[in-house]
Design a protein around this motif. Structure first.
Motif, PDB file in Angstrom:
ATOM      1  N   MET A   1       0.765  -1.192  -0.041  1.00  0.00           N
ATOM      2  CA  MET A   1      -0.084  -0.020   0.068  1.00  0.00           C
ATOM      3  C   MET A   1       0.858   1.192  -0.057  1.00  0.00           C
ATOM      4  O   MET A   1       1.912   1.431   0.823  1.00  0.00           O
ATOM      5  CB  MET A   1      -0.870  -0.048   1.204  1.00  0.00           C
ATOM      6  CG  MET A   1      -2.031  -0.996   1.314  1.00  0.00           C
ATOM      7  SD  MET A   1      -3.078  -0.993   2.648  1.00  0.00           S
ATOM      8  CE  MET A   1      -3.924   0.428   2.332  1.00  0.00           C
ATOM      9  N   ILE A   2       0.657   1.938  -1.011  1.00  0.00           N
ATOM     10  CA  ILE A   2       1.322   3.462  -1.155  1.00  0.00           C
ATOM     11  C   ILE A   2       0.556   4.529  -1.223  1.00  0.00           C
ATOM     12  O   ILE A   2      -0.382   4.424  -2.293  1.00  0.00           O
ATOM     13  CB  ILE A   2       2.577   3.256  -2.318  1.00  0.00           C
ATOM     14  CG1 ILE A   2       3.285   2.100  -2.223  1.00  0.00           C
ATOM     15  CG2 ILE A   2       3.282   4.594  -2.519  1.00  0.00           C
ATOM     16  CD1 ILE A   2       4.291   2.006  -3.469  1.00  0.00           C
ATOM     17  N   ILE A   3       0.604   5.501  -0.304  1.00  0.00           N
ATOM     18  CA  ILE A   3      -0.303   6.529  -0.352  1.00  0.00           C
ATOM     19  C   ILE A   3       0.606   7.834   0.001  1.00  0.00           C
ATOM     20  O   ILE A   3       1.492   8.020   0.586  1.00  0.00           O
ATOM     21  CB  ILE A   3      -1.282   6.736   0.852  1.00  0.00           C
ATOM     22  CG1 ILE A   3      -2.334   5.260   0.935  1.00  0.00           C
ATOM     23  CG2 ILE A   3      -2.215   7.952   0.813  1.00  0.00           C
ATOM     24  CD1 ILE A   3      -3.002   5.228   2.097  1.00  0.00           C
ATOM     25  N   GLY A   4       0.328   8.751  -1.123  1.00  0.00           N
ATOM     26  CA  GLY A   4       1.170   9.949  -1.034  1.00  0.00           C
ATOM     27  C   GLY A   4       0.618  10.926  -2.143  1.00  0.00           C
ATOM     28  O   GLY A   4      -0.560  10.980  -2.349  1.00  0.00           O
TER      29      GLY A   4
ATOM     30  N   LEU B   1      -3.549  13.238  -4.993  1.00  0.00           N
ATOM     31  CA  LEU B   1      -3.489  11.946  -4.152  1.00  0.00           C
ATOM     32  C   LEU B   1      -2.911  10.961  -4.954  1.00  0.00           C
ATOM     33  O   LEU B   1      -3.610  10.788  -6.119  1.00  0.00           O
ATOM     34  CB  LEU B   1      -4.804  11.689  -3.480  1.00  0.00           C
ATOM     35  CG  LEU B   1      -4.686  10.351  -2.685  1.00  0.00           C
ATOM     36  CD1 LEU B   1      -3.818  10.536  -1.240  1.00  0.00           C
ATOM     37  CD2 LEU B   1      -6.247   9.843  -2.023  1.00  0.00           C
ATOM     38  N   LEU B   2      -1.947  10.168  -4.619  1.00  0.00           N
ATOM     39  CA  LEU B   2      -1.533   9.074  -5.132  1.00  0.00           C
ATOM     40  C   LEU B   2      -1.959   7.734  -4.244  1.00  0.00           C
ATOM     41  O   LEU B   2      -1.585   7.841  -3.024  1.00  0.00           O
ATOM     42  CB  LEU B   2      -0.095   8.822  -5.545  1.00  0.00           C
ATOM     43  CG  LEU B   2       0.508  10.133  -6.398  1.00  0.00           C
ATOM     44  CD1 LEU B   2       2.058  10.107  -6.314  1.00  0.00           C
ATOM     45  CD2 LEU B   2       0.015  10.071  -7.762  1.00  0.00           C
ATOM     46  N   TYR B   3      -2.658   6.697  -4.724  1.00  0.00           N
ATOM     47  CA  TYR B   3      -2.721   5.448  -3.901  1.00  0.00           C
ATOM     48  C   TYR B   3      -2.524   4.274  -4.818  1.00  0.00           C
ATOM     49  O   TYR B   3      -2.871   4.053  -5.975  1.00  0.00           O
ATOM     50  CB  TYR B   3      -4.327   5.595  -3.713  1.00  0.00           C
ATOM     51  CG  TYR B   3      -4.712   4.544  -2.897  1.00  0.00           C
ATOM     52  CD1 TYR B   3      -4.415   4.518  -1.422  1.00  0.00           C
ATOM     53  CD2 TYR B   3      -5.670   3.376  -3.265  1.00  0.00           C
ATOM     54  CE1 TYR B   3      -5.054   3.614  -0.710  1.00  0.00           C
ATOM     55  CE2 TYR B   3      -5.986   2.323  -2.499  1.00  0.00           C
ATOM     56  CZ  TYR B   3      -5.748   2.445  -1.257  1.00  0.00           C
ATOM     57  OH  TYR B   3      -6.244   1.421  -0.411  1.00  0.00           O
ATOM     58  N   TYR B   4      -1.994   3.554  -4.264  1.00  0.00           N
ATOM     59  CA  TYR B   4      -1.753   2.077  -4.853  1.00  0.00           C
ATOM     60  C   TYR B   4      -1.719   1.099  -3.806  1.00  0.00           C
ATOM     61  O   TYR B   4      -1.239   1.006  -2.760  1.00  0.00           O
ATOM     62  CB  TYR B   4      -0.035   2.071  -5.166  1.00  0.00           C
ATOM     63  CG  TYR B   4       0.363   0.823  -5.850  1.00  0.00           C
ATOM     64  CD1 TYR B   4       0.144   0.380  -7.228  1.00  0.00           C
ATOM     65  CD2 TYR B   4       0.921  -0.114  -5.029  1.00  0.00           C
ATOM     66  CE1 TYR B   4       0.632  -0.720  -7.728  1.00  0.00           C
ATOM     67  CE2 TYR B   4       1.507  -1.470  -5.536  1.00  0.00           C
ATOM     68  CZ  TYR B   4       1.254  -1.608  -6.803  1.00  0.00           C
ATOM     69  OH  TYR B   4       1.729  -3.046  -7.286  1.00  0.00           O
ATOM     70  N   ASN B   5      -2.588  -0.069  -4.207  1.00  0.00           N
ATOM     71  CA  ASN B   5      -2.814  -0.908  -3.079  1.00  0.00           C
ATOM     72  C   ASN B   5      -2.943  -2.300  -3.943  1.00  0.00           C
ATOM     73  O   ASN B   5      -4.015  -2.741  -4.743  1.00  0.00           O
ATOM     74  CB  ASN B   5      -4.119  -0.844  -2.668  1.00  0.00           C
ATOM     75  CG  ASN B   5      -4.492  -1.779  -1.351  1.00  0.00           C
ATOM     76  OD1 ASN B   5      -3.857  -2.831  -1.315  1.00  0.00           O
ATOM     77  ND2 ASN B   5      -5.684  -1.660  -0.746  1.00  0.00           N
TER      78      ASN B   5
END
Length: 367
Positions: free
Chosen positions: A349-352, A359-363
């Motif tokens: 999980m990457i949030i930044g 917003l950047l979101y990877y899951n």
């Protein structure tokens, strides 16, 4: 759209608030001035004067600190040797009663039998507790070791000393007035000095007052992490300022504006250049306030320690956690972590935020 907004009956509280009561011989002390002396870890000694109401009550609002904050008090007009007035404080929590019935659920409590097996999550949690106790037993306390060396990044050290975790952001620009920016002393005030020195920041004079904007939106102003207006900022001598931080976009300490903030930190002793006598009179009464839970660093490099290599079983469910991972433009960001004993798949999980504050979101699950 018509501009008619509902009345907000229960407004959100800003940071921490405490209600205090001054009592002498069991009776309230009304309409009395009390000197409060706060001993902050990063900003030295702060003085505050409060006055009780007819019931001996006073309020401390908008406090933001971690762990505990000691302070001392002295009643004006009361001899220090006597010191018979006592102060009692409690958090000003607001509890709202639930007027409806509790929601129904599909779970009921049943008696466990001897043949019941624990769920996998429970087994992992128990194993983790055992591992933590194992690490604790391997620790060896040694005498204090003092290393005399200058830290490479003095500005980063100053930032860590003065700003709390609520006022840290990946989109921040830090101006150090202790180790750098000595030319700022020639400016009329700090807001005038900032004009043209931070990309996107605009300082303007409107109606005799300064305004700070970022991409057309008004920015918040903070002094020692307390919200203030531009008039209070413009009257502070630059020689009393240790650091200025320009934060773009949302951050934890914001009041919800979303346009960022200018946080100004004054010189408060320690390594910030000012000389303040931190010796408090021994006849003052000490009280401690409880603040936000202090952040406990996550041990990503757990197996760098020799004692961890002999742990009987590693069932950690979180293998890597970094709430402030810095990336460099044009370069790959490498993340390393140690595996546990049974992980086959990894959920990442990457949030930044990107350079546009989007917003950047990877899951995803990596197999």
């Amino acid at each position: 759209m018509s501009g008619n907004f509902p009345v907000i009956k229960y407004k959100p509280e800003s940071y921490l608030s405490y209600k205090g009561r001054a009592v002498n011989m069991g009776k309230p002390v009304p309409d009395t001035e009390i000197n409060l002396i706060f001993e902050t870890p990063n900003q030295g000694i702060k003085y505050n004067l409060v006055k009780t109401d007819k019931d001996g009550i006073f309020v401390l609002n908008n406090l933001a600190f971690e762990d505990s904050l000691p302070f001392y008090y002295q009643i004006n007009g009361e001899k220090a040797s006597k010191n018979s007035t006592k102060i009692y404080l409690q958090p000003t929590f607001t509890f709202l009663p639930l007027k409806n019935n509790l929601p129904s659920n599909n779970y009921t409590l049943t008696q466990r039998s001897l043949n019941d097996t624990s769920p996998l999550e429970i087994e992992r949690a128990v194993t983790n507790k055992v591992s933590q106790a194992f690490f604790k037993g391997k620790e060896t306390l040694i005498e204090e070791v003092k290393i005399k060396a200058q830290k490479k990044d003095l500005t980063k050290k100053l930032n860590d000393q003065l700003s709390s975790s609520l006022f840290k952001s990946i989109n921040e620009t830090v101006l150090d007035f202790v180790n750098d920016n000595q030319s700022a002393q020639g400016s009329q005030n700090i807001l005038q000095y900032l004009q043209g020195r931070v990309a996107g920041l605009q300082i303007q004079m409107q109606g005799g007052n300064y305004t700070a904007t970022n991409r057309g939106g008004t920015m918040e102003l903070f002094l020692d992490e307390m919200r203030v207006d531009a008039g209070q900022i413009s009257n502070i001598p630059i020689s009393n300022i240790a650091m200025v931080k320009v934060i773009k976009g949302n951050f934890a300490g914001s009041f919800g504006g979303g346009n960022g903030a200018i946080a100004i930190y004054t010189r408060r002793g320690g390594n910030t250049g000012s000389v303040i006598d931190s010796t408090l009179p021994s006849n003052l009464t000490e009280v401690k306030l409880t603040g936000y839970d202090k952040e406990i660093p996550f041990k990503n490099e757990i197996y760098d320690e020799e004692s961890a290599k002999s742990v009987p079983e590693d069932k950690r469910s979180i293998l890597y956690w970094n709430p402030y991972l810095e990336s460099k433009t044009g370069e790959s960001t490498i993340v390393k972590w140690y595996n546990n004993d049974d992980a086959k798949n990894f959920r990442v999980m990457i949030i930044g935020f990107d350079e546009n504050n989007d917003l950047l979101y990877y899951n995803e699950v990596l197999k």
